[in-house]
Scaffold this active site. Structure first.
Site, PDB file in Angstrom:
ATOM      1  CD  GLU A   1      -2.122   2.182   1.596  1.00  0.00           C
ATOM      2  OE1 GLU A   1      -1.579   3.074   0.905  1.00  0.00           O
ATOM      3  OE2 GLU A   1      -2.585   2.361   2.724  1.00  0.00           O
TER       4      GLU A   1
ATOM      5  CB  CYS B   1      -0.986   7.161   1.186  1.00  0.00           C
ATOM      6  SG  CYS B   1      -2.245   6.208   2.073  1.00  0.00           S
TER       7      CYS B   1
END
Length: 486
Positions: free
Chosen positions: A258, A292
Site C-alpha cells: 500500500e 497517502c
C-alpha cells in the site's frame, strides 16, 4: 539517558533491552523547542530479527490450528484493552508524530473498529466452501489456510491504525507475525501490539522489532530472505515499496504493498461547489497533507472554474485555522514540499491561497496553486504536504484521461449531482477507490483498501484483508457419493 524510557523488543514473549546504548534509537517526537529525545527504542540486530522470525515459525503450527472462536475472543479482548488504554495511545501518537489530536484520535478509534470487523468476519471470510465437481461421485472442499509467518512494516503518519493492521490482519487470519515498527513511532506501534499480547496471544505469535534507520536495510533484508517468513506487507513510499517488491520476488515470496498516491478530484459542472470545496481543502490539508490518500490534483470543468476558485478560497479561509500552523513530522519532509512549491511558482504557477512560507524549518503555510506548468515536478510527484493544484479542463473525457495519466492510483473523488453519470465515470477511473461526493481521504473497516499501478497491489480491510493472508487449498474426496448410507 537513564531517565528516559527505552521501548523494548518483544520476541517470543520476552521484553529485550540491552545495555548497549549505541543500539538505543532516539525518538525526538513532535517538534518542540527541545530536540532532546522523548524516549528511546531498542534497536534490533540482524540476529535478533532472525530470532523473531524463528519464534514466529515455531508458534505458527499451533496458532494456525486455533479455533476461529478462540481467535475471535482474543481479537475482541484486544479491542477492549485498546479502548481502556485509548488516552494513552492517542497521547503517544501525538507525542511521536501527529500534532493534530483530532487525526490521531480518528486513527486510533478506527484501529479498534478494524479489530471488531475482523472478529465479525472470521467465520465467513475464512470458511471452507464446497463447490460442485464435474464428477458426480466426488466431493471437493476448498479451504483457506493461513500463509505462514508474515513480516509487517508500517509507517509513522497514521501510526496506530496502519501499524495495527500490518500485524493484526495476518494474525486474525491465522498467521504469526514479525512487526517492524517505524523509527519515528515505535512507542505507538508497540502500544498497539502489546494490547494483542495482553489479550492472550501465545508466545511467538506476535514479535515486535525496532531498528535504527542505518540498520533497517540489513534487518529487513535478513527477514525477507529468512525461510521462516512466507509473506510481506508494507505500507509506505513507492520508492521503498519497489525495492521491497524486488527483494520479495527474488525470494519468491508474495507481498502486499500500500504505497503512495496523487489523489485526484473531478469537479463537474453540476457539483455542489461549496461542499466540494470544503471537502477538497480538508482532503489536501488534513494531517499536513501527510496521508497517502491526500488530495493533490483538482480537475474542474472550465465553465465553472472561476466560481469554484471563489468557493475554494472561502473554504480555505474557513479551514486555515483548523489545518494550518502544524509542523511536518521531520524537517526533511518540510524542505522537500517547500522546494516543490517554490519550483512550481518559479515556473509560472500562481498561489490561489497561501504563501510560500516555512517557519522553524518545519511548518509550511497551506497553499493552493493554479496555472501549474505540467512539466513542474509538483504536477506529477506526490508532495506529502499541505498543498494542491487546481487544473481547468474542457470535458469529462479529459478529466478522466488526465486522472488516469498519473503513475498513481490509490484514491479519487468525484463531485456531481448526477449519481448515475458519476458511477459510469467512476468505472473508467484507474484507482483503488473512487468516492462520489466525498473526500479522497476515506477508509473504513468494512471496505477493501489499496491501490493500482504505482500505488501498490493487494488489499487491506474486512474480508479482503483477511483473505490476503491465506492460501487456497483444494481437497477432493473421490468416490464420496458411492458410499452406502445403510
Amino acid at each position: 539517558m537513564a531517565s528516559k524510557k527505552v521501548i523494548p523488543l518483544l520476541i517470543n514473549g520476552r521484553r529485550i533491552v540491552s545495555s548497549d546504548v549505541a543500539k538505543h534509537i532516539p525518538v525526538v517526537g513532535s517538534p518542540s523547542k527541545s530536540s532532546d529525545p522523548v524516549h528511546y527504542a531498542q534497536g534490533a540486530t540482524r540476529e535478533q530479527a532472525i530470532e523473531a522470525a524463528k519464534a514466529a515459525k515455531a508458534a505458527f503450527s499451533s496458532w494456525k490450528n486455533s479455533s476461529l472462536m478462540d481467535r475471535r475472543e482474543i481479537l475482541l479482548n484486544a479491542a477492549s484493552i485498546l479502548t481502556k488504554r485509548r488516552e494513552e495511545g492517542i497521547e503517544l501518537s501525538v507525542l511521536e508524530s501527529m500534532p493534530e489530536r483530532n487525526f490521531a484520535t480518528f486513527c486510533y478509534d478506527n484501529s479498534i473498529k478494524d479489530i471488531k470487523e475482523w472478529a465479525s468476519q472470521l467465520t465467513t471470510a475464512l470458511r471452507p466452501v464446497m463447490p460442485v465437481s464435474e464428477t458426480s461421485d466426488a466431493l471437493p472442499i476448498v479451504y483457506r489456510e493461513p500463509v505462514g509467518p508474515v513480516l509487517g512494516i508500517a509507517p509513522w503518519n497514521a501510526s496506530s491504525v496502519l501499524g495495527l493492521r500490518s500485524f493484526g490482519t495476518p494474525i486474525a487470519a491465522g498467521c504469526t507475525a514479525v512487526f517492524k515498527t517505524s523509527e519515528l513511532s515505535p512507542a505507538t506501534h508497540t502500544h498497539m501490539a502489546q494490547a494483542f499480547i495482553d489479550a492472550g496471544l501465545p508466545d511467538g505469535v506476535l514479535n515486535v522489532i525496532h531498528s535504527r534507520f542505518e540498520d533497517s536495510a540489513e534487518v529487513v533484508d535478513s527477514l525477507i530472505t529468512s525461510p521462516e517468513i512466507r509473506k510481506i506487507n508494507f505500507t509506505g513510499s513507492t520508492t521503498l515499496g519497489k525495492k521491497l517488491a524486488v527483494a520479495a520476488a527474488e525470494n519468491l515470496k508474495p507481498i502486499l504493498l500500500e504505497l503512495g498516491g496523487k489523489g485526484a478530484v473531478l469537479v463537474l459542472e453540476d457539483a455542489d461547489l461549496s461542499e466540494a470545496a470544503a471537502q477538497i481543502v480538508s482532503g489536501a490539508w488534513m494531517n499536513q497533507g501527510q496521508i497517502c490518500m491526500s488530495t493533490e490534483r483538482v480537475f474542474v470543468q472550465r465553465d465553472i472554474y472561476d466560481e469554484f476558485i471563489a468557493s475554494l478560497r472561502t473554504a480555505a479561509k474557513n479551514l486555515r485555522g483548523v489545518f494550518g500552523g502544524f509542523p511536518q513530522a521531520q524537517e526533511r519532509y518540510a524542505t522537500k514540499v517547500y522546494g516543490l512549491i517554490k519550483d512550481a511558482i518559479d515556473e509560472g504557477a500562481e498561489s490561489v491561497f497561501g504563501e510560500l512560507k516555512i517557519s522553524n524549518g518545519l511548518t509550511l503555510e497551506p497553499t493552493i496553486l493554479a496555472n501549474v506548468n505540467p512539466e513542474s515536478a509538483i504536477y506529477s510527484q506526490e508532495t506529502f504536504g499541505p498543498t494542491m493544484i487546481v487544473i481547468p479542463v474542457d470535458s469529462v473525457e479529459e478529466m478522466i484521461a488526465q486522472t488516469n495519466a498519473s503513475d498513481y492510483g490509490l484514491t479519487v473523488a468525484l463531485w456531481t449531482e448526477d449519481i448515475v453519470r458519476g458511477l459510469k465515470i467512476a468505472r473508467e477511473i484507474q484507482s483503488g477507490a473512487v468516492h462520489i461526493n466525498g473526500n479522497t481521504v476515506h477508509d473504513e473497516p468494512t471496505l477493501p483498501h489499496g491501490g493500482v499501478k504505482s500505488s501498490g497491489f493487494g488489499r487491506f480491510g474486512a474480508e479482503w484483508g483477511l483473505q490476503e493472508f491465506t492460501e487456497t487449498k483444494t481437497v477432493r474426496i473421490n468416490g464420496f457419493n458411492k458410499k452406502s448410507i445403510s
